[in-house]
Design an enzyme around this catalytic site. Sequence first.
Site, PDB file in Angstrom:
ATOM      1  N   TRP A 193       0.797  -1.222   0.000  1.00 38.14           N
ATOM      2  CA  TRP A 193       0.000   0.000   0.000  1.00 38.14           C
ATOM      3  C   TRP A 193       0.835   1.280   0.000  1.00 38.14           C
ATOM      4  O   TRP A 193       0.291   2.369  -0.159  1.00 38.14           O
ATOM      5  CB  TRP A 193      -0.936   0.021   1.214  1.00 38.14           C
ATOM      6  N   ASN A 194       2.145   1.194   0.169  1.00 38.24           N
ATOM      7  CA  ASN A 194       2.922   2.428   0.336  1.00 38.24           C
ATOM      8  C   ASN A 194       3.213   3.147  -0.976  1.00 38.24           C
ATOM      9  O   ASN A 194       3.371   4.375  -0.992  1.00 38.24           O
ATOM     10  CB  ASN A 194       4.212   2.170   1.115  1.00 38.24           C
ATOM     11  N   LYS A 214      -3.112  -8.024  -8.008  1.00 40.53           N
ATOM     12  CA  LYS A 214      -3.945  -7.971  -6.813  1.00 40.53           C
ATOM     13  C   LYS A 214      -3.370  -6.865  -5.942  1.00 40.53           C
ATOM     14  O   LYS A 214      -2.405  -7.057  -5.208  1.00 40.53           O
ATOM     15  CB  LYS A 214      -3.925  -9.307  -6.078  1.00 40.53           C
ATOM     16  N   GLY A 274       5.881  -6.463  -0.035  1.00 38.54           N
ATOM     17  CA  GLY A 274       5.098  -6.360   1.184  1.00 38.54           C
ATOM     18  C   GLY A 274       5.935  -6.720   2.397  1.00 38.54           C
ATOM     19  O   GLY A 274       7.165  -6.700   2.365  1.00 38.54           O
ATOM     20  N   SER A 275       5.261  -7.075   3.462  1.00 38.33           N
ATOM     21  CA  SER A 275       5.941  -7.359   4.720  1.00 38.33           C
ATOM     22  C   SER A 275       6.623  -8.719   4.677  1.00 38.33           C
ATOM     23  O   SER A 275       6.263  -9.609   3.892  1.00 38.33           O
ATOM     24  CB  SER A 275       4.932  -7.337   5.871  1.00 38.33           C
ATOM     25  N   GLU A 293       9.968  -8.951  -2.454  1.00 38.27           N
ATOM     26  CA  GLU A 293      10.645  -7.761  -1.919  1.00 38.27           C
ATOM     27  C   GLU A 293       9.953  -7.424  -0.607  1.00 38.27           C
ATOM     28  O   GLU A 293       8.810  -6.969  -0.590  1.00 38.27           O
ATOM     29  CB  GLU A 293      10.564  -6.600  -2.908  1.00 38.27           C
ATOM     30  N   LEU A 294      10.652  -7.661   0.510  1.00 40.08           N
ATOM     31  CA  LEU A 294      10.019  -7.670   1.818  1.00 40.08           C
ATOM     32  C   LEU A 294      10.528  -6.516   2.687  1.00 40.08           C
ATOM     33  O   LEU A 294      10.931  -5.485   2.181  1.00 40.08           O
ATOM     34  CB  LEU A 294      10.232  -9.031   2.473  1.00 40.08           C
ATOM     35  N   CYS A 345      10.375   0.895   2.407  1.00 37.31           N
ATOM     36  CA  CYS A 345      11.164  -0.250   2.879  1.00 37.31           C
ATOM     37  C   CYS A 345      12.658   0.061   2.935  1.00 37.31           C
ATOM     38  O   CYS A 345      13.398  -0.613   3.657  1.00 37.31           O
ATOM     39  CB  CYS A 345      10.905  -1.471   2.019  1.00 37.31           C
ATOM     40  N   GLU A 356      11.151  -3.578  12.433  1.00 38.90           N
ATOM     41  CA  GLU A 356      10.903  -2.595  11.382  1.00 38.90           C
ATOM     42  C   GLU A 356       9.815  -1.631  11.854  1.00 38.90           C
ATOM     43  O   GLU A 356       8.689  -2.032  12.135  1.00 38.90           O
ATOM     44  CB  GLU A 356      10.472  -3.275  10.079  1.00 38.90           C
TER      45      GLU A 356
END
Length: 492
Positions: free
Chosen positions: A162-163, A186, A239-240, A261-262, A295, A395
């Site tokens: 969402w960022n 999605k 995402g996370s 990519e976390l 991130c 984080e």
Amino acid sequence: MLENMLSELTGAGRFRGQMFIGGRWTTGSATGTFEVENPATEAIIGTIPEGTADDAAESLEAARQAQPAWAALPPFERARLIFALADAVKANDGTLARIVVAEQGKPLNQAMGEIGATETFLRFAAESARRIEGDIFPSDAPDEEVWIRRVPHGVVVGLTAWNFPAALATRKLGPALVAGNTFVLKAHEFTPFSGIALAMLAERVGFPPGVFNVVTGAGRTVGEALVTSPHSDLITMTGSTRAGKEIYRAGADRIKVLRLELGGKAPFIVMEDADIDAAVESAVAARFSNCGQICTCNERMYLHEKIADEFLDKLVARTQRLRIGNPLDDPDLGPKISRQERDKVEAIVAETVAAGAEALLRGGPLQHGDLARGHWYSPTILRVRDNTAPAMRQEIFGPVIPAMTVSDFQEALTLANDSDYGLSAYVYSQNLRRLMRSAAALNFGEIYCNRTSGELVQGFHTGWGQSGLGGEDGKYGLDGYFRKKTMYVNWS
């Protein structure tokens, strides 16, 4: 259509979003809707269908049916449509930026920057169409060669955070499409409208039905169905770390190809020979942009003991000049994305202070005056005792900087590497030997030396450890959207 969408998102009405599957707009088999909130006002600005596993399956089938014809096009013919989409993004950049502001809450100038990146990702991908290469090797046998071809995976599923709801979508979409894959997006349910807007533009410029699809709904239903389906060939997710682990497990049974990519916990090292003023400006930009919801943000600082006091004094003074407010008024900080995210940040700060940290600047949740509604959090700077403080381990993903003092460069490197994460790191020093040493010693996929954050499209954005696997951008990112086929060609 796009302008009507913005009017409903920002006016008195609510925009009723739909899914885009196989070239048509539909609510699918959804029986309910998900309400989307403006994080600056807490107003409900629109709804999206609560998609189902059946909707996920339909989108994958549409993509699967469209993929052979799309892959059969010469790469530059695919690129023509990607260029056209980039042109449409540029022509509608103000509208798209305001959609980002409405659903995500970042200041307008930062949203304009995101839309600029959205366009750039598409253009770079399209420009790569004539750079798709294979290899020919000599064989051990006479009258024979070994050919290595790059071919598309098939159907790519993109799961975005969402960022950066617009930029993250095209960061994946562009290279996936130019490689000959079709795509199912999605978007995160907090910020679905940027992806829907991109689908509107793709339809406008003439994308064939099924090449680009958008489904909406919860990750644990639609997302899981997309990941576990036998008809999805590559999963690319931003995402996370928690969500990445769930996807890793969900894709295991079918040995899915994953690009994850976390999370990140970027160390920011400032040595005694650094340009202090430049480092302060960089530290502020790398922490407080997008309210710290990046991130690659400056998540923890290691300051040489000779300059730590001076640096922190200047850091506090510079941070106190930051403006918080209505994202459309172009402040420095907008709101956090949600109350849950804001409360998570406050909990980490409280735990860190309870563990002995000194609050040099104690911000926190705001709820008064013009900020009476919304998920506001003012900047906080903490001086911590050691690397075990909660704010140094978890984080934060918010406008909080924890900092500690180190005695030398080796200690800074050791503490920086003492983390489960390995996405980005920062080093400020005028000593070239230190910079070269950091390149070898820091266990991170990206290292920013004497500059603030902001990766370039020709680079390679990749994480180590629990920050993920795979990567995006540049020629190495594009290569991940191909698989390789070896042919032994004998003409004897």
